[in-house]
Write an enzyme that holds these catalytic residues in place. Structure first.
Site, PDB file in Angstrom:
ATOM      1  N   ARG A  74       0.840  -1.219   0.000  1.00 30.50           N
ATOM      2  CA  ARG A  74       0.000   0.000   0.000  1.00 30.50           C
ATOM      3  C   ARG A  74       0.860   1.247   0.000  1.00 30.50           C
ATOM      4  NH1 ARG A  74      -4.123  -0.297   4.718  1.00 30.50           N
ATOM      5  NH2 ARG A  74      -4.718   1.770   3.972  1.00 30.50           N
ATOM      6  N   ASP A 109      -3.264   8.132   3.948  1.00 25.37           N
ATOM      7  CA  ASP A 109      -2.446   8.289   2.737  1.00 25.37           C
ATOM      8  C   ASP A 109      -1.682   9.613   2.652  1.00 25.37           C
ATOM      9  OD1 ASP A 109      -5.569   8.740   0.873  1.00 25.37           O
ATOM     10  OD2 ASP A 109      -4.371  10.243   1.911  1.00 25.37           O
ATOM     11  N   HIS A 136      -6.849   8.031  12.051  1.00 26.11           N
ATOM     12  CA  HIS A 136      -6.494   6.603  11.962  1.00 26.11           C
ATOM     13  C   HIS A 136      -4.999   6.419  11.730  1.00 26.11           C
ATOM     14  CE1 HIS A 136     -10.875   5.347  10.884  1.00 26.11           C
ATOM     15  NE2 HIS A 136     -10.692   5.458  12.176  1.00 26.11           N
ATOM     16  N   CYS A 168      13.484  -1.314  15.392  1.00 27.76           N
ATOM     17  CA  CYS A 168      13.702  -0.040  16.077  1.00 27.76           C
ATOM     18  C   CYS A 168      15.193   0.285  16.169  1.00 27.76           C
ATOM     19  CB  CYS A 168      13.097  -0.160  17.470  1.00 27.76           C
ATOM     20  SG  CYS A 168      13.369   1.262  18.534  1.00 27.76           S
ATOM     21  N   CYS A 171      15.987   0.130  20.212  1.00 29.26           N
ATOM     22  CA  CYS A 171      16.004  -1.099  21.049  1.00 29.26           C
ATOM     23  C   CYS A 171      15.931  -2.372  20.210  1.00 29.26           C
ATOM     24  CB  CYS A 171      14.818  -1.071  22.028  1.00 29.26           C
ATOM     25  SG  CYS A 171      13.233  -1.422  21.234  1.00 29.26           S
TER      26      CYS A 171
HETATM   27  C1  BV8 Z   1     -12.311   0.648  18.319  1.00 31.01           C
HETATM   28  C2  BV8 Z   1      -6.567   2.349   9.470  1.00 31.01           C
HETATM   29  C3  BV8 Z   1     -12.405  -0.051  20.568  1.00 31.01           C
HETATM   30  C4  BV8 Z   1      -5.765   1.191   9.034  1.00 31.01           C
HETATM   31  C5  BV8 Z   1      -8.905   1.755   9.724  1.00 31.01           C
HETATM   32  C6  BV8 Z   1     -18.943   1.113  17.668  1.00 31.01           C
HETATM   33  C7  BV8 Z   1     -18.118   1.925  18.452  1.00 31.01           C
HETATM   34  C8  BV8 Z   1     -16.737   1.697  18.501  1.00 31.01           C
HETATM   35  C9  BV8 Z   1     -16.180   0.658  17.729  1.00 31.01           C
HETATM   36  C10 BV8 Z   1     -17.006  -0.138  16.953  1.00 31.01           C
HETATM   37  C11 BV8 Z   1     -18.367   0.084  16.918  1.00 31.01           C
HETATM   38  N1  BV8 Z   1     -18.911  -0.834  16.071  1.00 31.01           N
HETATM   39  C12 BV8 Z   1     -17.936  -1.623  15.568  1.00 31.01           C
HETATM   40  C13 BV8 Z   1     -16.771  -1.238  16.093  1.00 31.01           C
HETATM   41  C14 BV8 Z   1     -15.482  -1.874  15.797  1.00 31.01           C
HETATM   42  C15 BV8 Z   1     -14.775  -1.250  14.616  1.00 31.01           C
HETATM   43  C16 BV8 Z   1     -15.692  -0.878  13.493  1.00 31.01           C
HETATM   44  O1  BV8 Z   1     -16.092   0.276  13.366  1.00 31.01           O
HETATM   45  N2  BV8 Z   1     -16.001  -1.836  12.633  1.00 31.01           N
HETATM   46  C17 BV8 Z   1     -16.846  -1.543  11.491  1.00 31.01           C
HETATM   47  C18 BV8 Z   1     -16.244  -2.147  10.222  1.00 31.01           C
HETATM   48  C19 BV8 Z   1     -18.236  -2.062  11.782  1.00 31.01           C
HETATM   49  N3  BV8 Z   1     -14.044  -0.075  15.056  1.00 31.01           N
HETATM   50  C20 BV8 Z   1     -12.807  -0.242  15.563  1.00 31.01           C
HETATM   51  O2  BV8 Z   1     -12.282  -1.319  15.738  1.00 31.01           O
HETATM   52  C21 BV8 Z   1     -12.078   1.028  15.953  1.00 31.01           C
HETATM   53  N4  BV8 Z   1     -11.521   0.845  17.260  1.00 31.01           N
HETATM   54  O3  BV8 Z   1     -13.485   0.752  18.281  1.00 31.01           O
HETATM   55  O4  BV8 Z   1     -11.617   0.287  19.435  1.00 31.01           O
HETATM   56  C22 BV8 Z   1     -11.572   0.208  21.734  1.00 31.01           C
HETATM   57  C23 BV8 Z   1     -11.873   1.282  22.573  1.00 31.01           C
HETATM   58  C24 BV8 Z   1     -11.109   1.491  23.695  1.00 31.01           C
HETATM   59  C25 BV8 Z   1     -10.019   0.649  23.959  1.00 31.01           C
HETATM   60  C26 BV8 Z   1      -9.695  -0.398  23.077  1.00 31.01           C
HETATM   61  C27 BV8 Z   1     -10.480  -0.616  21.965  1.00 31.01           C
HETATM   62  C28 BV8 Z   1     -10.893   1.295  15.037  1.00 31.01           C
HETATM   63  C29 BV8 Z   1     -11.352   1.525  13.643  1.00 31.01           C
HETATM   64  C30 BV8 Z   1     -10.171   1.981  12.783  1.00 31.01           C
HETATM   65  C31 BV8 Z   1      -9.789   0.881  11.842  1.00 31.01           C
HETATM   66  N5  BV8 Z   1      -8.711   1.339  10.950  1.00 31.01           N
HETATM   67  N6  BV8 Z   1      -7.909   2.192   8.973  1.00 31.01           N
HETATM   68  C32 BV8 Z   1      -5.564   1.157   7.557  1.00 31.01           C
HETATM   69  O5  BV8 Z   1      -5.944   2.113   6.829  1.00 31.01           O
HETATM   70  O6  BV8 Z   1      -5.029   0.152   7.103  1.00 31.01           O
HETATM   71  S1  BV8 Z   1     -10.471   1.818   9.111  1.00 31.01           S
HETATM   72  C33 BV8 Z   1     -10.517   2.005   7.432  1.00 31.01           C
HETATM   73  O7  BV8 Z   1     -11.911   2.226   7.146  1.00 31.01           O
HETATM   74  C34 BV8 Z   1      -9.832   3.229   6.848  1.00 31.01           C
HETATM   75  O8  BV8 Z   1      -9.270   4.118   7.780  1.00 31.01           O
HETATM   76  C35 BV8 Z   1     -10.983   3.921   6.132  1.00 31.01           C
HETATM   77  O9  BV8 Z   1     -10.798   5.255   5.991  1.00 31.01           O
HETATM   78  C36 BV8 Z   1     -12.047   3.615   7.086  1.00 31.01           C
HETATM   79  C37 BV8 Z   1     -13.445   3.956   6.757  1.00 31.01           C
HETATM   80  O10 BV8 Z   1     -13.699   3.531   5.456  1.00 31.01           O
HETATM   81  P1  BV8 Z   1     -14.026   4.689   4.401  1.00 31.01           P
HETATM   82  O11 BV8 Z   1     -12.938   5.713   4.485  1.00 31.01           O
HETATM   83  O12 BV8 Z   1     -15.394   5.161   4.598  1.00 31.01           O
HETATM   84  O13 BV8 Z   1     -13.832   3.921   3.057  1.00 31.01           O
HETATM   85  P2  BV8 Z   1     -14.893   2.947   2.341  1.00 31.01           P
HETATM   86  O14 BV8 Z   1     -14.146   2.220   1.273  1.00 31.01           O
HETATM   87  O15 BV8 Z   1     -15.646   2.189   3.373  1.00 31.01           O
HETATM   88  O16 BV8 Z   1     -15.924   3.952   1.658  1.00 31.01           O
HETATM   89  C38 BV8 Z   1     -15.491   4.765   0.590  1.00 31.01           C
HETATM   90  C39 BV8 Z   1     -16.660   5.693   0.281  1.00 31.01           C
HETATM   91  O17 BV8 Z   1     -16.242   6.601  -0.742  1.00 31.01           O
HETATM   92  C40 BV8 Z   1     -17.895   4.974  -0.253  1.00 31.01           C
HETATM   93  O18 BV8 Z   1     -19.036   5.495   0.398  1.00 31.01           O
HETATM   94  C41 BV8 Z   1     -17.915   5.338  -1.747  1.00 31.01           C
HETATM   95  O19 BV8 Z   1     -19.240   5.470  -2.232  1.00 31.01           O
HETATM   96  C42 BV8 Z   1     -17.231   6.662  -1.736  1.00 31.01           C
HETATM   97  N7  BV8 Z   1     -16.530   7.018  -2.982  1.00 31.01           N
HETATM   98  C43 BV8 Z   1     -15.938   6.190  -3.883  1.00 31.01           C
HETATM   99  N8  BV8 Z   1     -15.375   6.944  -4.869  1.00 31.01           N
HETATM  100  C44 BV8 Z   1     -15.616   8.252  -4.556  1.00 31.01           C
HETATM  101  C45 BV8 Z   1     -16.349   8.306  -3.352  1.00 31.01           C
HETATM  102  N9  BV8 Z   1     -16.753   9.457  -2.796  1.00 31.01           N
HETATM  103  C46 BV8 Z   1     -16.426  10.598  -3.424  1.00 31.01           C
HETATM  104  N10 BV8 Z   1     -15.724  10.639  -4.586  1.00 31.01           N
HETATM  105  C47 BV8 Z   1     -15.299   9.491  -5.172  1.00 31.01           C
HETATM  106  N11 BV8 Z   1     -14.593   9.539  -6.327  1.00 31.01           N
HETATM  107 ZN    ZN Z   2      12.130   0.338  20.331  1.00 29.03          ZN
END
Ligand code: BV8
Ligand code: ZN
Length: 261
Positions: A74, A109, A136, A168, A171
């Site tokens: 990526r 990104d 993120h 690292c 370390c």
């Molecule tokens: C956490 C980084 C708990 C890594 C990413 C409720 C509350 C809290 C948590 C949860 C909850 N329900 C579920 C959860 C768990 C989970 C979650 O949300 N799961 C989902 C899938 C249901 N959340 C977590 O695990 C989060 N952490 O809750 O921790 C906790 C709390 C305390 C202590 C310990 C633990 C962490 C979530 C972060 C995950 N990391 N990314 C990496 O990038 O590799 S998420 C990943 O998805 C990316 O960051 C991305 O940005 C993000 C969201 O996706 P989108 O950006 O929306 O992208 P997507 O492809 O889905 O959509 C694209 C859109 O663009 C579409 O709508 C499309 O139509 C549109 N589009 C397409 N082309 C265009 C366009 N729009 C305009 N113009 C265009 N040309």
């Molecule tokens: Zn280290």
């Protein structure tokens, strides 16, 4: 109002001009036209790889080589991508409005920052107050799993063997991408700032997110709770669309330059 006709674009432009404070909240869709694959679209990243198998701490513990292979791929792909007219329109509007517009992004990104630098020109540093909140994390930062040291890191990853993975300098612990994985908490300071900015905003301009990932997806709702309104730019409807005052069904790269700055 729905759809994407001239009247909606004009209304959006007027609302954004009038607003005292704007938060631009973006997801992978804002970078789609730069060539960065989205997560859940038809050619989405998750299609080729299951999120559980790659973007979680468990996956990294189980197979750090595979996870680094994915992030290295990526990073190589993203480093060749340029900001598109959507990123540039946002950056231009930020510079012209001097801090009344903040960017909160789910993307890792770095293209919002690159757009700011490109609009500023001559290698000038963007002022801190204009830099995007990358809630993120960033694909261009790595963190030591042993001592927690975090560094800017644009290196090419050699994930051919466990021994060739990045370690690292302090370390010799194994480094990991400094991004937020599923099941990991977001940086609380960044998240609090994002929610505060959204709550104070007159408008949250929501661009290119499926609004499925939490707690990020709740940020635009803080604007509504604070008495502000949502303008959404997305070719598809999302769970936020019913709450949007204006839902512009279109690509960010063509819509944003027509409603900003
Ligand atoms: C956490 C980084 C708990 C890594 C990413 C409720 C509350 C809290 C948590 C949860 C909850 N329900 C579920 C959860 C768990 C989970 C979650 O949300 N799961 C989902 C899938 C249901 N959340 C977590 O695990 C989060 N952490 O809750 O921790 C906790 C709390 C305390 C202590 C310990 C633990 C962490 C979530 C972060 C995950 N990391 N990314 C990496 O990038 O590799 S998420 C990943 O998805 C990316 O960051 C991305 O940005 C993000 C969201 O996706 P989108 O950006 O929306 O992208 P997507 O492809 O889905 O959509 C694209 C859109 O663009 C579409 O709508 C499309 O139509 C549109 N589009 C397409 N082309 C265009 C366009 N729009 C305009 N113009 C265009 N040309
Ligand atoms: Zn280290």
């Amino acid at each position: 109002m729905r759809g994407n006709d001239e009247a909606d674009l004009r209304a959006a432009r007027q609302e954004l001009r009038k607003a005292e404070r704007v938060v631009v909240f973006t997801g992978a869709g804002v970078s789609a036209e730069s060539g960065v694959p989205t997560f859940r679209g038809k050619d989405g990243l998750w299609k080729r790889h299951r999120p559980e198998s790659l973007a979680t701490p468990q996956a990294f513990r189980r197979d750090p080589r595979l996870v680094w292979e994915w992030y290295g791929w990526r990073r190589d792909l993203i480093v060749g991508c340029e900001p598109n007219p959507a990123h540039l329109a946002i950056a231009q509007a930020q510079l012209e409005s001097d801090a009344r517009i903040h960017v909160v992004t789910q993307n890792v990104d770095g293209l919002h920052e690159l757009a700011l630098r490109s609009v500023l020109g001559q290698g000038r540093e963007p002022p801190e107050r204009l830099r995007p909140l990358e809630i993120h994390g960033s694909i261009y930062r790595s963190r030591c799993t042993a001592c927690g040291r975090e560094i800017a890191d644009r290196s090419v990853i050699d994930a051919s063997r466990l021994e060739s993975l990045p370690t690292c300098l302090e370390c010799h612990g194994l480094m990991r991408p400094a991004v937020v994985w599923y099941g990991e908490a977001l940086d609380s300071t960044l998240l609090d700032t994002a929610f505060t900015l959204a709550a104070e905003a007159d408008i949250c301009l929501v661009v290119g997110t499926s609004a499925l990932v939490h707690p990020a997806a709740a940020i635009p709702r803080a604007t509504i709770a604070g008495g502000g309104s949502l303008i959404e730019v997305n070719p598809n409807p999302t769970p936020l669309s019913p709450s949007a005052a204006l839902s512009l069904l279109g690509q960010a790269g063509s819509v944003l330059p027509r409603i900003l700055p």
